[in-house]
Write a protein that holds these residues in place. Structure first.
Motif, PDB file in Angstrom:
ATOM      1  N   VAL A  42      28.703  55.006  36.909  1.00  0.00           N
ATOM      2  CA  VAL A  42      28.775  55.215  35.457  1.00  0.00           C
ATOM      3  C   VAL A  42      27.421  55.666  34.903  1.00  0.00           C
ATOM      4  N   ASN A  43      26.353  55.110  35.458  1.00  0.00           N
ATOM      5  CA  ASN A  43      25.013  55.436  34.952  1.00  0.00           C
ATOM      6  C   ASN A  43      24.538  56.842  35.297  1.00  0.00           C
ATOM      7  N   VAL A  44      25.214  57.521  36.209  1.00  0.00           N
ATOM      8  CA  VAL A  44      24.798  58.902  36.518  1.00  0.00           C
ATOM      9  C   VAL A  44      25.617  59.929  35.702  1.00  0.00           C
ATOM     10  N   ILE A  45      26.632  59.445  34.979  1.00  0.00           N
ATOM     11  CA  ILE A  45      27.450  60.364  34.164  1.00  0.00           C
ATOM     12  C   ILE A  45      26.738  60.664  32.852  1.00  0.00           C
ATOM     13  N   ARG A  46      26.594  61.961  32.553  1.00  0.00           N
ATOM     14  CA  ARG A  46      25.957  62.399  31.316  1.00  0.00           C
ATOM     15  C   ARG A  46      26.992  63.102  30.421  1.00  0.00           C
ATOM     16  N   ILE A  47      26.612  63.362  29.176  1.00  0.00           N
ATOM     17  CA  ILE A  47      27.544  64.010  28.232  1.00  0.00           C
ATOM     18  C   ILE A  47      27.988  65.363  28.788  1.00  0.00           C
ATOM     19  N   ARG A  48      27.030  66.078  29.401  1.00  0.00           N
ATOM     20  CA  ARG A  48      27.354  67.404  29.947  1.00  0.00           C
ATOM     21  C   ARG A  48      28.479  67.319  30.998  1.00  0.00           C
ATOM     22  N   ASP A  49      28.484  66.237  31.804  1.00  0.00           N
ATOM     23  CA  ASP A  49      29.523  66.081  32.831  1.00  0.00           C
ATOM     24  C   ASP A  49      30.915  65.931  32.211  1.00  0.00           C
ATOM     25  N   ILE A  91      25.913  53.063  27.515  1.00  0.00           N
ATOM     26  CA  ILE A  91      26.280  51.761  26.921  1.00  0.00           C
ATOM     27  C   ILE A  91      27.801  51.682  26.743  1.00  0.00           C
ATOM     28  N   VAL A  92      28.378  52.765  26.212  1.00  0.00           N
ATOM     29  CA  VAL A  92      29.832  52.785  25.952  1.00  0.00           C
ATOM     30  C   VAL A  92      30.618  52.741  27.271  1.00  0.00           C
ATOM     31  N   LEU A  93      30.193  53.546  28.263  1.00  0.00           N
ATOM     32  CA  LEU A  93      30.902  53.572  29.556  1.00  0.00           C
ATOM     33  C   LEU A  93      30.818  52.217  30.258  1.00  0.00           C
ATOM     34  N   ASN A  94      29.625  51.599  30.213  1.00  0.00           N
ATOM     35  CA  ASN A  94      29.470  50.263  30.805  1.00  0.00           C
ATOM     36  C   ASN A  94      30.388  49.261  30.119  1.00  0.00           C
ATOM     37  N   SER A  95      30.507  49.402  28.800  1.00  0.00           N
ATOM     38  CA  SER A  95      31.361  48.497  28.037  1.00  0.00           C
ATOM     39  C   SER A  95      32.834  48.678  28.435  1.00  0.00           C
ATOM     40  N   ILE A  96      33.249  49.961  28.606  1.00  0.00           N
ATOM     41  CA  ILE A  96      34.647  50.241  28.993  1.00  0.00           C
ATOM     42  C   ILE A  96      34.951  49.647  30.372  1.00  0.00           C
ATOM     43  N   VAL A  97      34.025  49.873  31.323  1.00  0.00           N
ATOM     44  CA  VAL A  97      34.233  49.351  32.692  1.00  0.00           C
ATOM     45  C   VAL A  97      34.274  47.825  32.670  1.00  0.00           C
TER      46      VAL A  97
ATOM     47  N   SER B  62      32.977  66.347  38.155  1.00  0.00           N
ATOM     48  CA  SER B  62      32.982  65.183  39.056  1.00  0.00           C
ATOM     49  C   SER B  62      31.961  65.295  40.181  1.00  0.00           C
ATOM     50  N   ILE B  63      31.135  66.359  40.154  1.00  0.00           N
ATOM     51  CA  ILE B  63      30.197  66.581  41.268  1.00  0.00           C
ATOM     52  C   ILE B  63      29.225  65.411  41.427  1.00  0.00           C
ATOM     53  N   VAL B  64      28.754  64.849  40.305  1.00  0.00           N
ATOM     54  CA  VAL B  64      27.810  63.726  40.406  1.00  0.00           C
ATOM     55  C   VAL B  64      28.464  62.532  41.104  1.00  0.00           C
ATOM     56  N   ILE B  65      29.755  62.326  40.809  1.00  0.00           N
ATOM     57  CA  ILE B  65      30.466  61.188  41.413  1.00  0.00           C
ATOM     58  C   ILE B  65      30.731  61.451  42.900  1.00  0.00           C
ATOM     59  N   SER B  66      31.228  62.681  43.198  1.00  0.00           N
ATOM     60  CA  SER B  66      31.540  62.987  44.605  1.00  0.00           C
ATOM     61  C   SER B  66      30.265  63.021  45.455  1.00  0.00           C
ATOM     62  N   ASN B  67      29.149  63.504  44.877  1.00  0.00           N
ATOM     63  CA  ASN B  67      27.888  63.516  45.623  1.00  0.00           C
ATOM     64  C   ASN B  67      27.404  62.098  45.900  1.00  0.00           C
ATOM     65  N   PHE B  68      27.618  61.216  44.932  1.00  0.00           N
ATOM     66  CA  PHE B  68      27.237  59.811  45.071  1.00  0.00           C
ATOM     67  C   PHE B  68      27.938  59.195  46.287  1.00  0.00           C
TER      68      PHE B  68
END
Lengths: 162, 104
Positions: A42-49, A91-97, B62-68
């Motif tokens: 979750v912490n590696v997901i950014r808005i761009r993703d 913060i929001v994604l951590n809260s959802i999980v 999903s590339i960041v997730i799949s790479n992880f």
């Protein structure tokens, strides 16, 4: 006799490679679905993703947001790269999980909390112009009554626990 | 539970292999080949899972997730590769020592 022994050893080697590969895959899956790893993902997901597909092209969510806010590509880029907004997303994604996977009911954020988080993140970012800040805040007000319900209704589940 | 059963079966097969082969040099050689085969199969499975994740998830990048996840397979594959190399070096060293002894 030697030939049959050779066949048995060959079969055992193939079986060993096959089973070891399954064991490795299983251990990686177990590792990834463990709670700490979910938070790490979750912490590696950014808005761009959330706004692009795997080829880097903007998806429908990007165009929806861009049209609703009535902003240019540069302004949309500014919002997507905003460190404050990306921190808020975590913060929001951590809260959802935490709410959906750990069943921690206290982690659910209310509509007001989410709204305040957006407002404070936008206001704290000096790179965002006042005009853009106002657009984000005004549009957030429109959707604020549904945002919490929408976010916490997202289907989140651990593998094997469906 | 499934993990323990799998590891138990793997351990049993390793013991059967050692008993069946009954030759230290050949065992080291086979374990070296086994580790190499396992590392390549782990790389392959990891790559396959990465492709599946990337193709199944279209609404976000999903590339960041799949790479992880792929990096975890890469790490385990490399560990097996190193183990395979160590076995191969050990095998070559033992062959050299064995040949020197025979020549004496």
């Amino acid at each position: 006799m030697i030939k049959s022994k050779g066949i048995i050893i060959s079969v055992l080697i193939i079986l060993l490679v096959f089973l070891s590969t399954i064991a490795v895959t299983y251990s990686v899956v177990i590792n990834v679905v463990s709670n700490n790893e979910i938070y790490e993902i979750v912490n590696v997901i950014r808005i761009r993703d959330l706004m692009t597909d795997n080829n880097g092209n903007y998806n429908s969510a990007y165009y929806n947001v861009k049209n609703k806010l009535n902003i240019s590509d540069d302004e949309a880029n500014l919002l997507m790269e905003s460190s404050k907004l990306n921190e808020s997303l975590k913060i929001v994604l951590n809260s959802i999980v935490s709410y959906k996977v750990d069943n921690d009911l206290d982690s659910k954020m209310s509509n007001d909390e989410l709204y305040n988080l957006i407002v404070s993140s936008v206001n704290e970012d000096d790179n965002i112009s006042n005009n853009l800040k106002n657009k984000v805040i005004e549009n957030s007000k429109i959707y604020i009554n549904d945002i919490s319900k929408f976010l916490y209704d997202i289907d989140v589940s651990l593998l094997g626990n469906n | 539970m499934i993990g323990y059963i799998l590891y138990g079966i793997i351990l049993a097969i390793v013991i059967i292999l050692i008993i069946k082969i009954n030759n230290e040099l050949l065992i080291i050689k086979i374990f070296s080949i086994l580790s190499f085969l396992l590392s390549f199969s782990v790389f392959f499975i990891g790559y396959l899972i990465k492709i599946i994740i990337d193709n199944k998830i279209n609404f976000i990048n999903s590339i960041v997730i799949s790479n992880f996840i792929f990096n975890k397979f890469i790490a385990i594959g490399f560990i097996n590769l190193i183990i395979g190399l160590l076995f191969a070096i050990l095998y070559i060293l033992l062959i050299i020592i064995y040949k020197k002894r025979v020549n004496k």
